[in-house]
Enzyme design. Sequence first.
Site, PDB file in Angstrom:
ATOM      1  N   ALA A  29      55.805  -1.114  61.408  1.00  0.00           N
ATOM      2  CA  ALA A  29      54.863  -1.868  62.226  1.00  0.00           C
ATOM      3  C   ALA A  29      55.515  -2.551  63.416  1.00  0.00           C
ATOM      4  O   ALA A  29      54.835  -2.869  64.392  1.00  0.00           O
ATOM      5  CB  ALA A  29      54.161  -2.916  61.361  1.00  0.00           C
ATOM      6  N   ASP A  30      56.813  -2.779  63.357  1.00  0.00           N
ATOM      7  CA  ASP A  30      57.484  -3.516  64.428  1.00  0.00           C
ATOM      8  C   ASP A  30      58.899  -2.986  64.635  1.00  0.00           C
ATOM      9  O   ASP A  30      59.877  -3.721  64.488  1.00  0.00           O
ATOM     10  CB  ASP A  30      57.509  -5.013  64.096  1.00  0.00           C
TER      11      ASP A  30
END
Length: 247
Positions: free
Chosen positions: A166-167
């Site tokens: 996600a990041d």
Amino acid sequence: MIKAQVQPTATGAILFDAAQMPVAEEKWFQQSTDAHAAPDDAGGRGSVYFLDAPFGACVLRHYRRGGFVSNFNKERYLWSGRNRTRAFQEFRLLAKLHEAGLPVPSPLMARYTRRGLVYRADLITGQIPGSRTLAVRLAARDLDAALAIRVGRMLAGFHAHGLWHADLNAHNILVDAGGKVWLIDFDRCRLRKPAMSWQQGNLDRLLRSLRKLKAAKVLPEFESVFWHPMLAAYHRSLSDRYARGGR
């Protein structure tokens, strides 16, 4: 092998690795004098602390909100069940990745404390000794083609396994003292069917983070020395894996 067990507490529960400890003690989640704050470069949106415990050197992360919502809600999440808490989900994903032999920190304890319709969460993982983030390596102009190849192969391994991060950024890629490359911070990450669309999205996010750190200014030959060799190693590794018919 990780033996995940749940231990109820007065205000919530702890999910822990029973292979590392007989019981989970809440005291390890306290920001005691034995813990010291990680450097600002630690990355992620949580508050990060290093501590030493009987089960080894650890990293304690307290989950915090990011973006606009953090202006009025810094650490509370809406309750929707024990197994859907951020900490329990990340612990279980880390366990799967760890068991698959991927370079991730070992999950040790995850905790949530609930109050009505909201909860707070924490996660304790094993520390990766002597490691520096890719962001720190960039600032020190310590990037080269050899490291780029290792980073590319590492990312290919995760993507072949179906891990969508996600990041994915330069703060969440670590290089230890022996040169091994690791990936950290799996909050909101999930396993998906491998597809070049989301895989490319992950790579684009990493490139944006490096550009935000002014990679081309810090290291004028950044693209030729690091980025392009990394991409080449990534695609070559994926091709080799798929040619062998597996991960």
